[in-house]
Design a protein around this motif. Structure first.
Motif, PDB file in Angstrom:
ATOM      1  N   GLU A 187       0.523  -1.355  -0.069  1.00 31.89           N
ATOM      2  CA  GLU A 187       0.018   0.286   0.202  1.00 31.89           C
ATOM      3  C   GLU A 187       1.013   1.162   0.286  1.00 31.89           C
ATOM      4  O   GLU A 187       0.032   2.217  -0.832  1.00 31.89           O
ATOM      5  N   LYS A 188       2.342   1.115   1.130  1.00 33.71           N
ATOM      6  CA  LYS A 188       2.222   2.174   0.766  1.00 33.71           C
ATOM      7  C   LYS A 188       3.384   2.684  -0.739  1.00 33.71           C
ATOM      8  O   LYS A 188       4.036   3.867  -1.213  1.00 33.71           O
ATOM      9  N   ALA A 189       4.349   1.709  -1.529  1.00 35.79           N
ATOM     10  CA  ALA A 189       3.982   2.081  -2.344  1.00 35.79           C
ATOM     11  C   ALA A 189       3.036   2.264  -3.521  1.00 35.79           C
ATOM     12  O   ALA A 189       3.942   2.183  -4.711  1.00 35.79           O
ATOM     13  N   GLY A 190       2.173   2.626  -2.966  1.00 36.96           N
ATOM     14  CA  GLY A 190       1.509   2.665  -4.073  1.00 36.96           C
ATOM     15  C   GLY A 190       0.682   1.285  -4.877  1.00 36.96           C
ATOM     16  O   GLY A 190       0.075   1.646  -6.426  1.00 36.96           O
ATOM     17  N   THR A 191       1.446   0.196  -4.909  1.00 37.38           N
ATOM     18  CA  THR A 191       0.646  -0.936  -5.775  1.00 37.38           C
ATOM     19  C   THR A 191      -0.732  -1.861  -5.686  1.00 37.38           C
ATOM     20  O   THR A 191      -1.291  -1.753  -6.766  1.00 37.38           O
ATOM     21  N   ILE A 192      -1.418  -1.803  -4.134  1.00 39.03           N
ATOM     22  CA  ILE A 192      -2.658  -1.877  -3.859  1.00 39.03           C
ATOM     23  C   ILE A 192      -3.110  -0.469  -3.385  1.00 39.03           C
ATOM     24  O   ILE A 192      -2.662   0.666  -3.008  1.00 39.03           O
ATOM     25  N   GLU A 193      -4.655  -1.088  -3.008  1.00 45.10           N
ATOM     26  CA  GLU A 193      -5.684  -0.180  -2.030  1.00 45.10           C
ATOM     27  C   GLU A 193      -6.389  -1.314  -1.438  1.00 45.10           C
ATOM     28  O   GLU A 193      -6.863  -1.761  -1.541  1.00 45.10           O
ATOM     29  N   ILE A 194      -6.184  -1.003   0.384  1.00 49.82           N
ATOM     30  CA  ILE A 194      -6.733  -2.322   0.737  1.00 49.82           C
ATOM     31  C   ILE A 194      -8.539  -1.147   1.470  1.00 49.82           C
ATOM     32  O   ILE A 194      -8.315  -0.373   1.377  1.00 49.82           O
ATOM     33  N   LEU A 195      -9.174  -2.626   0.666  1.00 47.97           N
ATOM     34  CA  LEU A 195     -10.736  -1.915   0.603  1.00 47.97           C
ATOM     35  C   LEU A 195     -11.414  -2.750   1.476  1.00 47.97           C
ATOM     36  O   LEU A 195     -12.181  -1.504   2.521  1.00 47.97           O
ATOM     37  N   VAL A 196     -10.826  -3.761   1.833  1.00 45.89           N
ATOM     38  CA  VAL A 196     -11.830  -4.108   3.119  1.00 45.89           C
ATOM     39  C   VAL A 196     -10.741  -4.896   4.365  1.00 45.89           C
ATOM     40  O   VAL A 196      -9.514  -5.603   3.661  1.00 45.89           O
ATOM     41  N   ASN A 197     -11.117  -4.862   5.339  1.00 47.29           N
ATOM     42  CA  ASN A 197     -10.244  -5.658   6.475  1.00 47.29           C
ATOM     43  C   ASN A 197     -10.380  -6.456   7.422  1.00 47.29           C
ATOM     44  O   ASN A 197     -10.720  -5.314   8.292  1.00 47.29           O
ATOM     45  N   GLU A 198     -11.524  -7.201   7.674  1.00 48.11           N
ATOM     46  CA  GLU A 198     -12.723  -7.081   8.612  1.00 48.11           C
ATOM     47  C   GLU A 198     -12.165  -8.969   9.490  1.00 48.11           C
ATOM     48  O   GLU A 198     -11.293  -9.472   8.557  1.00 48.11           O
ATOM     49  N   GLN A 199     -11.975  -8.855  11.014  1.00 48.14           N
ATOM     50  CA  GLN A 199     -11.897 -10.402  10.811  1.00 48.14           C
ATOM     51  C   GLN A 199     -13.072 -11.166  11.548  1.00 48.14           C
ATOM     52  O   GLN A 199     -14.656 -10.172  12.060  1.00 48.14           O
ATOM     53  N   GLU A 200     -13.676 -12.055  11.299  1.00 49.78           N
ATOM     54  CA  GLU A 200     -14.676 -12.546  11.357  1.00 49.78           C
ATOM     55  C   GLU A 200     -14.378 -14.145  12.451  1.00 49.78           C
ATOM     56  O   GLU A 200     -13.441 -14.391  11.932  1.00 49.78           O
ATOM     57  N   HIS A 202     -15.160 -17.660  11.454  1.00 45.36           N
ATOM     58  CA  HIS A 202     -15.390 -18.220  10.647  1.00 45.36           C
ATOM     59  C   HIS A 202     -15.650 -19.651  10.212  1.00 45.36           C
ATOM     60  O   HIS A 202     -15.726 -20.736   9.994  1.00 45.36           O
ATOM     61  N   MET A 203     -15.565 -20.058  12.102  1.00 43.48           N
ATOM     62  CA  MET A 203     -16.170 -21.550  12.285  1.00 43.48           C
ATOM     63  C   MET A 203     -17.615 -21.441  13.116  1.00 43.48           C
ATOM     64  O   MET A 203     -17.364 -21.114  14.378  1.00 43.48           O
ATOM     65  N   ARG A 204     -18.676 -22.181  12.976  1.00 41.04           N
ATOM     66  CA  ARG A 204     -19.670 -22.097  13.060  1.00 41.04           C
ATOM     67  C   ARG A 204     -19.796 -23.488  14.528  1.00 41.04           C
ATOM     68  O   ARG A 204     -20.381 -22.406  15.748  1.00 41.04           O
ATOM     69  N   ALA A 205     -18.793 -24.502  14.456  1.00 41.81           N
ATOM     70  CA  ALA A 205     -18.792 -24.971  16.029  1.00 41.81           C
ATOM     71  C   ALA A 205     -17.600 -25.120  16.674  1.00 41.81           C
ATOM     72  O   ALA A 205     -17.209 -25.875  17.007  1.00 41.81           O
ATOM     73  N   ILE A 206     -16.642 -24.503  16.021  1.00 44.32           N
ATOM     74  CA  ILE A 206     -14.895 -24.138  16.708  1.00 44.32           C
ATOM     75  C   ILE A 206     -15.620 -22.720  17.661  1.00 44.32           C
ATOM     76  O   ILE A 206     -15.210 -21.553  16.163  1.00 44.32           O
ATOM     77  N   GLU A 207     -15.243 -22.409  18.559  1.00 44.11           N
ATOM     78  CA  GLU A 207     -15.010 -20.604  19.491  1.00 44.11           C
ATOM     79  C   GLU A 207     -13.819 -20.331  19.246  1.00 44.11           C
ATOM     80  O   GLU A 207     -12.568 -21.755  18.439  1.00 44.11           O
ATOM     81  N   HIS A 208     -13.092 -19.230  19.096  1.00 45.15           N
ATOM     82  CA  HIS A 208     -11.884 -18.998  19.449  1.00 45.15           C
ATOM     83  C   HIS A 208     -11.480 -19.106  18.036  1.00 45.15           C
ATOM     84  O   HIS A 208      -9.833 -19.013  17.434  1.00 45.15           O
ATOM     85  N   GLN A 209     -11.792 -19.176  16.703  1.00 46.25           N
ATOM     86  CA  GLN A 209     -11.263 -19.215  15.649  1.00 46.25           C
ATOM     87  C   GLN A 209     -11.773 -18.204  14.423  1.00 46.25           C
ATOM     88  O   GLN A 209     -13.156 -18.224  14.046  1.00 46.25           O
ATOM     89  N   LYS A 210     -10.597 -17.641  13.868  1.00 44.24           N
ATOM     90  CA  LYS A 210     -10.979 -16.121  13.030  1.00 44.24           C
ATOM     91  C   LYS A 210     -10.152 -16.150  12.159  1.00 44.24           C
ATOM     92  O   LYS A 210      -9.353 -16.412  11.756  1.00 44.24           O
ATOM     93  N   ILE A 211      -9.992 -15.319  10.961  1.00 41.33           N
ATOM     94  CA  ILE A 211      -9.956 -15.094   9.874  1.00 41.33           C
ATOM     95  C   ILE A 211     -10.035 -13.528   9.975  1.00 41.33           C
ATOM     96  O   ILE A 211     -10.841 -13.020  10.027  1.00 41.33           O
ATOM     97  N   HIS A 212      -8.558 -12.951   9.165  1.00 41.60           N
ATOM     98  CA  HIS A 212      -9.096 -11.579   7.849  1.00 41.60           C
ATOM     99  C   HIS A 212      -9.426 -11.776   7.018  1.00 41.60           C
ATOM    100  O   HIS A 212      -9.372 -12.300   5.624  1.00 41.60           O
ATOM    101  N   THR A 213     -10.574 -10.881   6.624  1.00 45.39           N
ATOM    102  CA  THR A 213     -11.478 -11.920   5.395  1.00 45.39           C
ATOM    103  C   THR A 213     -10.607  -9.880   4.450  1.00 45.39           C
ATOM    104  O   THR A 213     -10.855  -8.818   4.780  1.00 45.39           O
ATOM    105  N   VAL A 214      -9.992  -9.671   2.786  1.00 46.63           N
ATOM    106  CA  VAL A 214      -9.344  -8.883   2.777  1.00 46.63           C
ATOM    107  C   VAL A 214      -9.893  -8.295   1.719  1.00 46.63           C
ATOM    108  O   VAL A 214      -9.918  -9.657   0.619  1.00 46.63           O
ATOM    109  N   VAL A 215     -10.022  -7.647   1.298  1.00 53.29           N
ATOM    110  CA  VAL A 215     -10.224  -6.729  -0.508  1.00 53.29           C
ATOM    111  C   VAL A 215      -9.391  -5.922  -0.560  1.00 53.29           C
ATOM    112  O   VAL A 215      -9.321  -5.022   0.237  1.00 53.29           O
ATOM    113  N   VAL A 216      -8.289  -6.212  -1.637  1.00 51.34           N
ATOM    114  CA  VAL A 216      -7.180  -5.001  -2.286  1.00 51.34           C
ATOM    115  C   VAL A 216      -7.065  -4.961  -3.602  1.00 51.34           C
ATOM    116  O   VAL A 216      -8.076  -5.210  -4.154  1.00 51.34           O
TER     117      VAL A 216
END
Length: 220
Positions: A187-200, A202-216
């Protein structure tokens, strides 16, 4: 401190730790053998047992940001085709897939939703001409450290200027495998623009498991 210690123990007892240990304990040829064994059981394990939702999350994040009309999309680390299937719930695009495992690709081919499928190692330059795709999507690839952030520039080269790359990153490897630093530098180099970066979660059956959902956005 007791609360933090209890949380750490719960993470250590997670069923996913067995998968993470297996993947991190082998490399290249060993990983290919692991996925050869897992190909027939992947969806039963991840969806039926764990309640895996990452494909739906990244498709939901990426689809509204894409331009109208049919796009040419690359499914990176396509596995058995869950991510492409999720994207097609939102849009009717032309999707190609790449994966390290021929057995996973065989399962993906059975779905009949891909225009083309290729075996490729995304940690190396891809056998794809620069600027081929309008967008790329990935879930479940950046998980246990076997594929790190070094793959991101290779994928970006396959995307047209102005195109999008939507992907998920398992939270445990966000810092460890260089994703936070890679995205900051790009992003600093201007190669990408980060549009989305959220933590969610992602496992219904297991607690304490997360992902970053990212769109650039790839600026070219």
């Amino acid at each position: 401190m007791n609360t933090s210690h209890s949380s750490d123990n719960s993470l250590q007892r997670s069923p996913l730790d067995k998968i993470e240990s297996a993947v991190r304990g082998v490399w290249k040829g060993g990983i290919r053998a692991l996925y050869r064994f897992w190909a027939g059981k992947y969806e039963t394990t991840m969806i039926s047992r764990f309640g895996y939702q990452a494909p739906e999350f990244i498709a939901r994040a990426l689809a509204p940001l894409m331009r109208e009309g049919t796009a040419r999309v690359l499914d990176v680390g396509c596995g058995t085709g869950l991510t492409a299937l999720a994207l097609l719930e939102h849009r009717k695009d032309t999707i190609d897939g790449i994966d390290f495992s021929p057995e996973m690709l065989d399962k993906a081919r059975e779905r009949g939703i891909y225009a083309d499928l290729h075996t490729a190692d995304v940690t190396k330059p891809l056998p794809i001409p620069n600027g081929t795709y309008d967008a790329a999507i990935s879930s479940g690839l950046f998980t246990h450290g076997h594929v790190g952030a070094e793959a991101i520039p290779h994928v970006l080269k396959a995307i047209k200027a102005g195109g999008l790359f939507g992907f998920t990153v398992y939270w445990k490897v966000w810092e460890r495998a260089g994703f936070a630093a890679m995205l900051e530098n790009l992003e600093k180099a201007g190669t990408i623009e980060i549009l989305v970066n959220e933590q969610e979660s992602h496992m219904r059956a297991i607690e304490h498991q997360k992902i970053h959902t990212v769109v650039v956005r790839h600026n070219g």
